[in-house]
Design a protein around this motif. Structure first.
Motif, PDB file in Angstrom:
ATOM      1  N   ASN A   1      45.780  51.725  35.426  1.00 61.30           N
ATOM      2  CA  ASN A   1      46.820  51.312  36.394  1.00 61.30           C
ATOM      3  C   ASN A   1      46.646  51.954  37.773  1.00 61.30           C
ATOM      4  O   ASN A   1      47.613  52.422  38.369  1.00 61.30           O
ATOM      5  N   SER A   2      45.403  51.994  38.278  1.00 65.64           N
ATOM      6  CA  SER A   2      45.162  52.705  39.534  1.00 65.64           C
ATOM      7  C   SER A   2      44.691  51.797  40.677  1.00 65.64           C
ATOM      8  O   SER A   2      44.532  52.255  41.798  1.00 65.64           O
ATOM      9  N   ILE A   3      44.479  50.505  40.406  1.00 65.27           N
ATOM     10  CA  ILE A   3      43.849  49.608  41.395  1.00 65.27           C
ATOM     11  C   ILE A   3      44.828  48.493  41.788  1.00 65.27           C
ATOM     12  O   ILE A   3      45.519  47.934  40.950  1.00 65.27           O
ATOM     13  N   ASP A   4      44.822  48.150  43.098  1.00 67.74           N
ATOM     14  CA  ASP A   4      45.777  47.146  43.598  1.00 67.74           C
ATOM     15  C   ASP A   4      45.248  45.715  43.557  1.00 67.74           C
ATOM     16  O   ASP A   4      46.039  44.763  43.563  1.00 67.74           O
ATOM     17  N   MET A   5      43.945  45.544  43.585  1.00 71.33           N
ATOM     18  CA  MET A   5      43.377  44.188  43.449  1.00 71.33           C
ATOM     19  C   MET A   5      41.913  44.298  43.031  1.00 71.33           C
ATOM     20  O   MET A   5      41.238  45.262  43.411  1.00 71.33           O
ATOM     21  N   ILE A   6      41.447  43.342  42.227  1.00 68.02           N
ATOM     22  CA  ILE A   6      40.038  43.316  41.811  1.00 68.02           C
ATOM     23  C   ILE A   6      39.460  41.971  42.199  1.00 68.02           C
ATOM     24  O   ILE A   6      40.096  40.930  42.001  1.00 68.02           O
ATOM     25  N   PHE A   7      38.245  42.016  42.764  1.00 70.09           N
ATOM     26  CA  PHE A   7      37.516  40.762  42.994  1.00 70.09           C
ATOM     27  C   PHE A   7      36.178  40.842  42.277  1.00 70.09           C
ATOM     28  O   PHE A   7      35.480  41.862  42.357  1.00 70.09           O
ATOM     29  N   ILE A   8      35.828  39.770  41.563  1.00 75.34           N
ATOM     30  CA  ILE A   8      34.560  39.720  40.838  1.00 75.34           C
ATOM     31  C   ILE A   8      33.880  38.371  41.079  1.00 75.34           C
ATOM     32  O   ILE A   8      34.479  37.316  40.850  1.00 75.34           O
ATOM     33  N   ASP A   9      32.640  38.432  41.564  1.00 77.12           N
ATOM     34  CA  ASP A   9      31.773  37.255  41.618  1.00 77.12           C
ATOM     35  C   ASP A   9      30.611  37.616  40.703  1.00 77.12           C
ATOM     36  O   ASP A   9      29.633  38.228  41.118  1.00 77.12           O
TER      37      ASP A   9
ATOM     38  N   THR B   1      34.140  43.631  30.706  1.00 78.10           N
ATOM     39  CA  THR B   1      34.577  43.880  32.098  1.00 78.10           C
ATOM     40  C   THR B   1      36.010  43.387  32.302  1.00 78.10           C
ATOM     41  O   THR B   1      36.791  44.027  33.015  1.00 78.10           O
ATOM     42  N   MET B   2      36.356  42.295  31.671  1.00 75.75           N
ATOM     43  CA  MET B   2      37.747  41.792  31.785  1.00 75.75           C
ATOM     44  C   MET B   2      38.718  42.823  31.205  1.00 75.75           C
ATOM     45  O   MET B   2      39.759  43.113  31.798  1.00 75.75           O
ATOM     46  N   ALA B   3      38.366  43.367  30.029  1.00 77.24           N
ATOM     47  CA  ALA B   3      39.251  44.336  29.370  1.00 77.24           C
ATOM     48  C   ALA B   3      39.392  45.593  30.237  1.00 77.24           C
ATOM     49  O   ALA B   3      40.502  46.113  30.421  1.00 77.24           O
ATOM     50  N   GLU B   4      38.273  46.046  30.792  1.00 76.92           N
ATOM     51  CA  GLU B   4      38.314  47.226  31.659  1.00 76.92           C
ATOM     52  C   GLU B   4      39.113  46.933  32.942  1.00 76.92           C
ATOM     53  O   GLU B   4      39.886  47.770  33.408  1.00 76.92           O
ATOM     54  N   SER B   5      38.932  45.753  33.488  1.00 74.05           N
ATOM     55  CA  SER B   5      39.669  45.374  34.708  1.00 74.05           C
ATOM     56  C   SER B   5      41.166  45.378  34.432  1.00 74.05           C
ATOM     57  O   SER B   5      41.959  45.857  35.246  1.00 74.05           O
ATOM     58  N   SER B   6      41.530  44.869  33.268  1.00 68.89           N
ATOM     59  CA  SER B   6      42.943  44.839  32.908  1.00 68.89           C
ATOM     60  C   SER B   6      43.486  46.270  32.750  1.00 68.89           C
ATOM     61  O   SER B   6      44.610  46.564  33.153  1.00 68.89           O
ATOM     62  N   ARG B   7      42.671  47.155  32.221  1.00 65.24           N
ATOM     63  CA  ARG B   7      43.110  48.556  32.034  1.00 65.24           C
ATOM     64  C   ARG B   7      43.352  49.249  33.385  1.00 65.24           C
ATOM     65  O   ARG B   7      44.353  49.926  33.571  1.00 65.24           O
ATOM     66  N   VAL B   8      42.445  49.059  34.352  1.00 63.86           N
ATOM     67  CA  VAL B   8      42.551  49.830  35.607  1.00 63.86           C
ATOM     68  C   VAL B   8      43.484  49.182  36.638  1.00 63.86           C
ATOM     69  O   VAL B   8      43.954  49.855  37.557  1.00 63.86           O
ATOM     70  N   LEU B   9      43.753  47.887  36.481  1.00 65.98           N
ATOM     71  CA  LEU B   9      44.608  47.186  37.453  1.00 65.98           C
ATOM     72  C   LEU B   9      46.075  47.591  37.236  1.00 65.98           C
ATOM     73  O   LEU B   9      46.522  47.754  36.103  1.00 65.98           O
ATOM     74  N   LYS B  10      46.815  47.741  38.334  1.00 71.48           N
ATOM     75  CA  LYS B  10      48.255  48.027  38.203  1.00 71.48           C
ATOM     76  C   LYS B  10      48.963  46.781  37.656  1.00 71.48           C
ATOM     77  O   LYS B  10      48.588  45.652  38.011  1.00 71.48           O
ATOM     78  N   PRO B  11      49.993  46.965  36.837  1.00 69.73           N
ATOM     79  CA  PRO B  11      50.747  45.800  36.343  1.00 69.73           C
ATOM     80  C   PRO B  11      51.283  44.959  37.505  1.00 69.73           C
ATOM     81  O   PRO B  11      51.705  45.500  38.526  1.00 69.73           O
ATOM     82  N   GLY B  12      51.225  43.661  37.324  1.00 67.13           N
ATOM     83  CA  GLY B  12      51.734  42.745  38.357  1.00 67.13           C
ATOM     84  C   GLY B  12      50.712  42.445  39.452  1.00 67.13           C
ATOM     85  O   GLY B  12      50.956  41.605  40.309  1.00 67.13           O
TER      86      GLY B  12
END
Ligand SMILES: C[S@@+](CC[C@H](N)C(=O)[O-])C[C@H]1O[C@@H](n2cnc3c(N)ncnc32)[C@H](O)[C@@H]1O
Length: 262
Positions: A116-124, A157-168
């Motif tokens: 829950n430490s990241i405000d937005m993720i972009f992946i290409d 990577t999706m699972a990890e992204s979900s872990r580090v992204l802040k809720p909402g």
């Protein structure tokens, strides 16, 4: 962003506004004939698979504010870092083979970041093995999109992204389908299906493809003569991490059948 938001429906609209900033998109169809805008380069337009900077600009302007922390776990030539820097966002860029000093070597399947430490993720991400990015065996681009392992590895990577992204908060994932050797693979749908295990859908954008190697007269001729289609668009999946209490039920394997009267 201050004042009126210029959209692509404004009467005198062009892709780039007078102050060198892109338009904020108002529809789900985005079309960028060039990779970058402004006076400074964003990423490297010679890098195979470079992302149009306009896409990242639109995402950060809609879903982050000044000072927010944006992550790109497969940063390539660093387009996300450059767009964020210019707009006053902080950025972390990882790649399995960094192309410049401000990109950190890291496998996107394990992110060295707090929950829950990241405000937005972009992946290409790679779209399969159509582009040779590098020789690293951990490069997803070594796996064919016809092989289920490609999706299994990207799901980590999706699972990890979900872990580090802040809720909402929001993740944007850019991907294209594949038509190779007479076989269509719905890469976009397969990625989307897995993203839905972790995220809710905000919206799905269709991004016009430009500059791919098959955009030549000979390929257009072959597509008509041999009755297939060249890829004309990419999907941009805009996903949101659920708030606490809104999480998806895990492993809902029991299907409840509805009964209808004959
Ligand atoms: C489509 S490119 C990204 C382009 C980038 N957004 C840009 O604008 O330059 C995909 C990137 O994913 C990277 N990649 C592939 N597998 C990876 C992995 N396991 N971990 C981290 N990065 C990976 C590749 O090295 C490549 O740079």
């Amino acid at each position: 962003m201050e004042g009126k938001i210029a959209t692509n429906n404004d009467s005198e609209s062009t892709t780039v506004k007078k102050d060198d900033r892109p338009q904020i998109e108002s529809t789900t169809l985005w079309d960028y004939p060039k990779q970058s805008y402004g006076k400074t380069p964003k990423g490297n337009n010679k890098y195979a698979g470079v992302t149009p900077a306009f896409i990242i600009y639109n995402l950060i302007m809609r879903y982050t504010k000044s000072g927010d922390l944006v992550l790109d776990p497969m940063c390539g030539s660093g387009t996300t870092i450059d767009v964020c820097k210019e707009e006053g966002r902080k950025a972390i860029g990882y790649d399995i083979v960094p192309t410049r000093p401000d990109i950190i070597r890291n496998d996107a399947r394990k992110l060295p970041l707090d929950d829950n430490s990241i405000d937005m993720i972009f992946i290409d991400s790679p779209y399969g093995d159509n582009i040779k990015y590098n020789e690293d065996p951990a490069n997803f681009g070594e796996l064919s999109a016809e092989d289920e392992r490609f999706y299994e590895e990207l799901e980590k990577t999706m699972a990890e992204s979900s872990r580090v992204l802040k809720p909402g908060k929001v993740l944007g994932w850019l991907i294209s389908d594949q038509w190779v050797k007479k076989k269509f693979t719905p890469v976009g749908f397969k990625i989307y299906e897995r993203l839905c295990k972790y995220f809710d859908t905000v919206d799905i954008i269709c991004v016009t493809r430009h500059n791919q190697s098959s955009n030549t007269g000979v390929w257009h001729y072959r597509a008509v003569k041999w009755n297939f289609y060249l890829r004309g668009f990419k999907y941009l999946f805009i996903m949101r991490k659920p708030m606490p209490g809104e999480e998806k039920p895990k492993d809902k394997t029991r299907v409840e059948w509805a009964r209808y009267k004959r």
